[in-house]
Design an enzyme around this catalytic site. Structure first.
Site, PDB file in Angstrom:
ATOM      1  N   ARG A   1       0.862  -1.184   0.000  1.00 36.32           N
ATOM      2  CA  ARG A   1       0.000   0.000   0.000  1.00 36.32           C
ATOM      3  C   ARG A   1       0.899   1.235   0.000  1.00 36.32           C
ATOM      4  NH1 ARG A   1      -1.999  -3.541   4.046  1.00 36.32           N
ATOM      5  NH2 ARG A   1      -4.068  -4.395   3.588  1.00 36.32           N
TER       6      ARG A   1
ATOM      7  N   HIS B   1      -3.615  -9.013   3.625  1.00 32.28           N
ATOM      8  CA  HIS B   1      -5.066  -9.027   3.790  1.00 32.28           C
ATOM      9  C   HIS B   1      -5.442  -9.781   5.057  1.00 32.28           C
ATOM     10  CE1 HIS B   1      -5.856  -8.437  -0.798  1.00 32.28           C
ATOM     11  NE2 HIS B   1      -5.723  -7.285  -0.158  1.00 32.28           N
TER      12      HIS B   1
ATOM     13  N   LYS C   1      -1.876  -2.566   8.193  1.00 39.03           N
ATOM     14  CA  LYS C   1      -3.071  -2.207   8.943  1.00 39.03           C
ATOM     15  C   LYS C   1      -3.124  -2.960  10.270  1.00 39.03           C
ATOM     16  CE  LYS C   1      -6.070  -0.942   5.078  1.00 39.03           C
ATOM     17  NZ  LYS C   1      -7.361  -1.212   4.397  1.00 39.03           N
TER      18      LYS C   1
ATOM     19  N   TYR D   1      -9.255 -11.106  -6.568  1.00 38.56           N
ATOM     20  CA  TYR D   1      -8.319 -11.141  -7.686  1.00 38.56           C
ATOM     21  C   TYR D   1      -8.503 -12.380  -8.553  1.00 38.56           C
ATOM     22  CZ  TYR D   1      -6.108  -7.354  -5.170  1.00 38.56           C
ATOM     23  OH  TYR D   1      -5.880  -6.160  -4.541  1.00 38.56           O
TER      24      TYR D   1
ATOM     25  N   HIS E   1      -2.609   1.996  -5.938  1.00 41.53           N
ATOM     26  CA  HIS E   1      -3.412   0.812  -5.636  1.00 41.53           C
ATOM     27  C   HIS E   1      -3.608  -0.035  -6.886  1.00 41.53           C
ATOM     28  CE1 HIS E   1      -5.034  -0.615  -1.905  1.00 41.53           C
ATOM     29  NE2 HIS E   1      -6.128  -1.056  -2.493  1.00 41.53           N
TER      30      HIS E   1
ATOM     31  N   ARG F   1      -0.742  -2.259  -7.005  1.00 39.66           N
ATOM     32  CA  ARG F   1      -0.961  -3.334  -6.021  1.00 39.66           C
ATOM     33  C   ARG F   1      -1.903  -4.391  -6.599  1.00 39.66           C
ATOM     34  NH1 ARG F   1      -1.166  -4.519  -0.405  1.00 39.66           N
ATOM     35  NH2 ARG F   1      -3.218  -5.051   0.429  1.00 39.66           N
TER      36      ARG F   1
END
Length: 322
Positions: free
Chosen positions: A173, A294, A197, A303, A268, A271
């Site tokens: 990110r 994730h 995150k 994806y 992004h 990514r």
């Protein structure tokens, strides 16, 4: 927590200042919970708090309530309906409903509400749109054009090329990339340590092109931009401070825009492209999940739909019996 210097829009700052004491105190406590106890990113905290301020402003302004105890399912539904009336889309409504449910669950646990109305709040489901991705040859062209710009060893060009290579190589990110420090890079093993995150740490590998670009930046580019304010930041802005995500977005948009036929996308998009190309190359879904950081496999599974759609498009374009 003082209510000055908030990273909120001016209208939300004004609404927050106008909340009655009990409601304002609840927002402050909720913000501390998100940032300190849950360790969410500044961006996520800002979004959640902004939605809660909007909800409580509605409770106070439209319902005349000064107590959180007046917050019930009717208020939640009326608030979302008002958002819909002023043009909020499905994605925005879904996000605001999620923020409201998080807030009411927290308020109930802390006995600010006797009954949690959140679980009964229905909102439009967030549409699962397929991300925009580059084709493999387009990504290669982006990197090739970027590398050509480094021939004169301009420090900014060296930085921009390293940024592009690392974004595509690792699927980071943009906030993760800008937060990297020098000691986060393991040159011997070609690994980068990332804090993502929720303060979750992961190690992500990168290949030889990324290593070359990063090596040139560190040996010839970074020293030219280094100042007393640089600190340990891996990537630096033109004035020597830590590279800002907005600058990275400009770099990526400009680089991709220079490739004919490439979709207009930003960091992004790189990514998304990295994840899609890994899966198309044979990587398993669980490994891609780990690389991207994730929290759930469901996010990464998006994806697989991208690769299937691309295979269908190729089949329709090339098979003689379509």
């Amino acid at each position: 927590m003082p209510r000055t210097d908030r990273p909120e829009r001016p209208d939300l700052r004004a609404a927050r200042r106008c909340l009655p004491e009990e409601l304002g105190a609840a927002v402050d406590r909720f913000e501390r919970h998100l940032s300190v106890e849950r360790g969410l990113s500044t961006h996520t905290v800002r979004a959640y708090v902004g939605d809660v301020v909007s909800l409580l402003d509605h409770l106070h302004g439209r319902r005349g309530a000064s107590s959180l105890g007046r917050l019930d399912l009717g208020v939640l539904r009326d608030w979302l309906a008002r958002m819909h009336e002023v043009g909020a889309g499905r994605t925005t409504l879904a996000r605001r409903a999620a923020a409201a449910r998080t807030f009411t669950a927290w308020a109930t646990r802390h006995e600010l509400l006797t009954v949690d109305p959140g679980p009964r709040l229905a909102a439009p489901s967030k549409p699962r749109t397929l991300p925009t991705v580059l084709r493999v040859e387009q990504a290669a062209s982006v990197m090739s054009c970027s590398e050509s710009a480094t021939e004169e060893a301009d420090p900014v060009a060296l930085r921009d090329h390293a940024v592009l290579e690392m974004l595509y190589a690792t699927g980071l990110r943009v906030s993760e990339l800008c937060g990297l420090d020098l000691d986060d890079i393991d040159d011997d093993h070609r690994l980068v340590r990332v804090v993502g995150k929720g303060d979750k740490e992961r190690a992500v590998p990168f290949g030889a092109p990324g290593a070359r670009a990063l090596g040139r930046w560190l040996s010839s580019g970074r020293p030219a931009l280094l100042t007393a304010r640089s600190g340990p930041a891996l990537f630096l802005g033109k004035r020597g401070g830590r590279l800002d995500p907005r600058a990275v977005r400009r770099v990526v948009h400009d680089a991709i825009g220079a490739v004919e036929g490439a979709a207009d996308t930003g960091p992004h998009g790189l990514r998304h492209s990295a994840a899609t190309h890994l899966l198309e190359g044979g990587a398993d879904l669980r490994s891609v999940q780990e690389l991207l950081g994730h929290a759930t496999l469901a996010t990464t599974q998006l994806y697989t739909h991208v690769t299937v759609e691309r295979l269908k498009a190729i089949h329709d374009r090339t098979h003689p019996r379509t």
